[in-house]
Scaffold this active site. Structure first.
Site, PDB file in Angstrom:
ATOM      1  CE  LYS A 259       8.281   3.581   7.569  1.00  0.00           C
ATOM      2  NZ  LYS A 259       7.714   4.949   7.834  1.00  0.00           N
TER       3      LYS A 259
ATOM      4  CG  PHE B 204      14.860   5.926   3.476  1.00  0.00           C
ATOM      5  CD1 PHE B 204      16.122   5.910   3.074  1.00  0.00           C
ATOM      6  CD2 PHE B 204      14.223   6.959   3.855  1.00  0.00           C
ATOM      7  CE1 PHE B 204      16.737   7.080   2.728  1.00  0.00           C
ATOM      8  CE2 PHE B 204      14.879   8.335   3.507  1.00  0.00           C
ATOM      9  CZ  PHE B 204      16.319   8.321   3.038  1.00  0.00           C
TER      10      PHE B 204
ATOM     11  N   GLY C 136       7.899   4.256   0.428  1.00  0.00           N
ATOM     12  CA  GLY C 136       8.802   5.553   0.841  1.00  0.00           C
ATOM     13  C   GLY C 136       9.878   5.584   0.406  1.00  0.00           C
TER      14      GLY C 136
ATOM     15  CB  VAL D 194       3.635   0.704   3.968  1.00  0.00           C
ATOM     16  CG1 VAL D 194       2.724   0.270   5.006  1.00  0.00           C
ATOM     17  CG2 VAL D 194       4.651   1.614   4.398  1.00  0.00           C
TER      18      VAL D 194
ATOM     19  CG  ASP E 137       8.704  14.042   7.226  1.00  0.00           C
ATOM     20  OD1 ASP E 137       8.835  15.076   6.440  1.00  0.00           O
ATOM     21  OD2 ASP E 137       9.040  12.693   6.783  1.00  0.00           O
TER      22      ASP E 137
ATOM     23  CB  ILE F 276      -1.026  -0.082   1.045  1.00  0.00           C
ATOM     24  CG1 ILE F 276      -0.107  -0.264   2.520  1.00  0.00           C
ATOM     25  CG2 ILE F 276      -2.149  -0.972   1.090  1.00  0.00           C
ATOM     26  CD1 ILE F 276      -1.177  -0.142   3.794  1.00  0.00           C
TER      27      ILE F 276
HETATM   28  P1  ATP Z   1       9.014   8.994   3.693  1.00  0.00           P
HETATM   29  O1  ATP Z   1       9.821   9.007   2.270  1.00  0.00           O
HETATM   30  O2  ATP Z   1       7.801   9.705   3.349  1.00  0.00           O
HETATM   31  O3  ATP Z   1       9.528   9.437   4.623  1.00  0.00           O
HETATM   32  P2  ATP Z   1       8.581   6.431   4.721  1.00  0.00           P
HETATM   33  O4  ATP Z   1       9.701   5.525   3.918  1.00  0.00           O
HETATM   34  O5  ATP Z   1       9.156   7.016   5.934  1.00  0.00           O
HETATM   35  O6  ATP Z   1       8.475   7.569   3.613  1.00  0.00           O
HETATM   36  P3  ATP Z   1       5.956   6.086   5.318  1.00  0.00           P
HETATM   37  O7  ATP Z   1       5.763   7.617   5.009  1.00  0.00           O
HETATM   38  O8  ATP Z   1       5.643   5.996   6.664  1.00  0.00           O
HETATM   39  O9  ATP Z   1       7.318   5.655   4.841  1.00  0.00           O
HETATM   40  O10 ATP Z   1       4.944   5.343   4.347  1.00  0.00           O
HETATM   41  C1  ATP Z   1       5.057   5.281   3.004  1.00  0.00           C
HETATM   42  C2  ATP Z   1       3.796   5.180   2.427  1.00  0.00           C
HETATM   43  O11 ATP Z   1       2.885   4.233   2.977  1.00  0.00           O
HETATM   44  C3  ATP Z   1       3.087   6.440   3.021  1.00  0.00           C
HETATM   45  O12 ATP Z   1       2.827   7.617   2.139  1.00  0.00           O
HETATM   46  C4  ATP Z   1       1.252   5.770   2.775  1.00  0.00           C
HETATM   47  O13 ATP Z   1       0.993   5.684   1.611  1.00  0.00           O
HETATM   48  C5  ATP Z   1       1.619   4.245   3.197  1.00  0.00           C
HETATM   49  N1  ATP Z   1       1.419   4.042   4.409  1.00  0.00           N
HETATM   50  C6  ATP Z   1       2.355   4.050   5.626  1.00  0.00           C
HETATM   51  N2  ATP Z   1       1.910   3.817   6.823  1.00  0.00           N
HETATM   52  C7  ATP Z   1       0.566   3.684   6.610  1.00  0.00           C
HETATM   53  C8  ATP Z   1      -0.483   3.111   7.502  1.00  0.00           C
HETATM   54  N3  ATP Z   1      -0.343   2.929   8.920  1.00  0.00           N
HETATM   55  N4  ATP Z   1      -1.821   2.910   6.805  1.00  0.00           N
HETATM   56  C9  ATP Z   1      -2.030   2.884   5.731  1.00  0.00           C
HETATM   57  N5  ATP Z   1      -0.991   3.284   4.918  1.00  0.00           N
HETATM   58  C10 ATP Z   1       0.338   3.696   5.352  1.00  0.00           C
HETATM   59 MG    MG Z   2       6.051   9.515   4.767  1.00  0.00          MG
HETATM   60 MG    MG Z   3       9.357   8.819   7.133  1.00  0.00          MG
END
Ligand code: ATP
Ligand code: MG
Ligand code: MG
Length: 258
Positions: A37, A19, A17, A22, A129, A14
């Site tokens: 994640k 890094f 990111g 998810v 963030d 779904i």
């Molecule tokens: P970023 O590059 O933004 O730092 P990241 O690697 O930290 O990304 P997240 O932003 O936590 O990752 O999650 C990536 C994507 O996954 C989100 O933009 C969202 O679409 C989806 N996602 C993350 N957590 C959830 C959740 N709890 N429920 C539904 N979708 C989620």
């Molecule tokens: Mg994010």
């Molecule tokens: Mg992040």
């Protein structure tokens, strides 16, 4: 033996990111859906692991709040950090889907994220963030998520700020004296973006103006609301309202009526 495969049935990916990935998963033992994640890269170095762990340590230390994405569990597997979280419906990312939120709905999101910020700031944690992408919705409730940049407000931990488009000037100048007010600026910038219905640019005059506390007139929106946004993005962090002060603003009165 994979703890992930043993405990969960993967439904679909779904999110992506920078890094992490998810997945929507079914937890076999309780029959409920969660989001899991996990980091894309293998984290072999102590420094990499320590940094990745800041996200789960912040989530765990905070505990439950209705307006933060719920945290359940975390573990290392194949040198990747897995985080089991509450599954949300979607995020407010405006690049991925063109959202047409009314001012009323945007105010509701702002109110609920401000509640999340008051909660985390009271516990000594800054998110760093805050942006539409990291504001999730579940059953009509807005929840702040992605604590990958979270740190201690007192500055005693290393700082890795999030998306530069939502960062105030003082952060770009390496001034970390008021990290709670960084979140207030970012929330102001995020709400401004949702109102404008177009993504903040990565550079250029609009961004420079925003960091100077200048926002263009928003026809059709009340002066009260525009003034509130303006003070949230004030270049002087001391002048920005705290999350608690923000919540005391009369513009949010109607949301707290029973
Ligand atoms: P970023 O590059 O933004 O730092 P990241 O690697 O930290 O990304 P997240 O932003 O936590 O990752 O999650 C990536 C994507 O996954 C989100 O933009 C969202 O679409 C989806 N996602 C993350 N957590 C959830 C959740 N709890 N429920 C539904 N979708 C989620
Ligand atoms: Mg994010
Ligand atoms: Mg992040």
């Amino acid at each position: 033996l994979s703890r992930y495969r043993t405990d969960f049935h993967e439904i679909e990916q779904i999110g992506w990111g920078n890094f992490s990935r998810v997945f929507k998963v079914l937890k076999r033992i309780d029959g409920c859906m969660y989001a899991v994640k996990h980091s894309i890269r293998q984290l072999h170095l102590d420094t990499e692991r320590t940094h990745a762990l800041m996200e789960v340590q912040a989530l765990a230390a905070l505990g439950y709040h209705q307006n933060t994405v719920g945290y359940y569990n975390s573990w290392f597997e194949n040198a990747q950090l897995y985080i089991q979280m509450e599954l949300c419906d979607r995020s407010l990312s405006i690049t991925r889907s063109s959202q047409l939120l009314s001012e009323e709905e945007i105010l509701k999101a702002m109110h609920q994220v401000a509640k999340a910020l008051q909660f985390i700031h009271e516990r000594g944690i800054a998110h760093l963030d805050v942006k539409p992408d990291n504001i999730y919705v579940k059953n009509g409730v807005y929840k702040l998520g992605d604590f990958g940049c979270a740190t201690l407000i007192d500055g005693s931990l290393p700082i890795e700020e999030g998306d530069a488009r939502y960062m105030p000037l003082e952060i770009l100048n390496d001034n970390y004296d008021h990290l709670d007010k960084v979140d207030i600026f970012s929330l102001g910038a995020a709400i401004y973006e949702l109102i404008k219905r177009s993504p903040l640019p990565k550079s250029g005059p609009q961004l420079l103006n925003l960091r100077e506390g200048k926002i263009s007139l928003l026809p059709g929106h009340s002066i009260q609301f525009q003034n509130l946004l303006k003070v949230m993005v004030d270049p002087n962090p001391v002048k920005r309202p705290s999350a608690k002060e923000l919540l005391e603003h009369s513009i949010f009165d109607r949301f707290d009526r029973p």
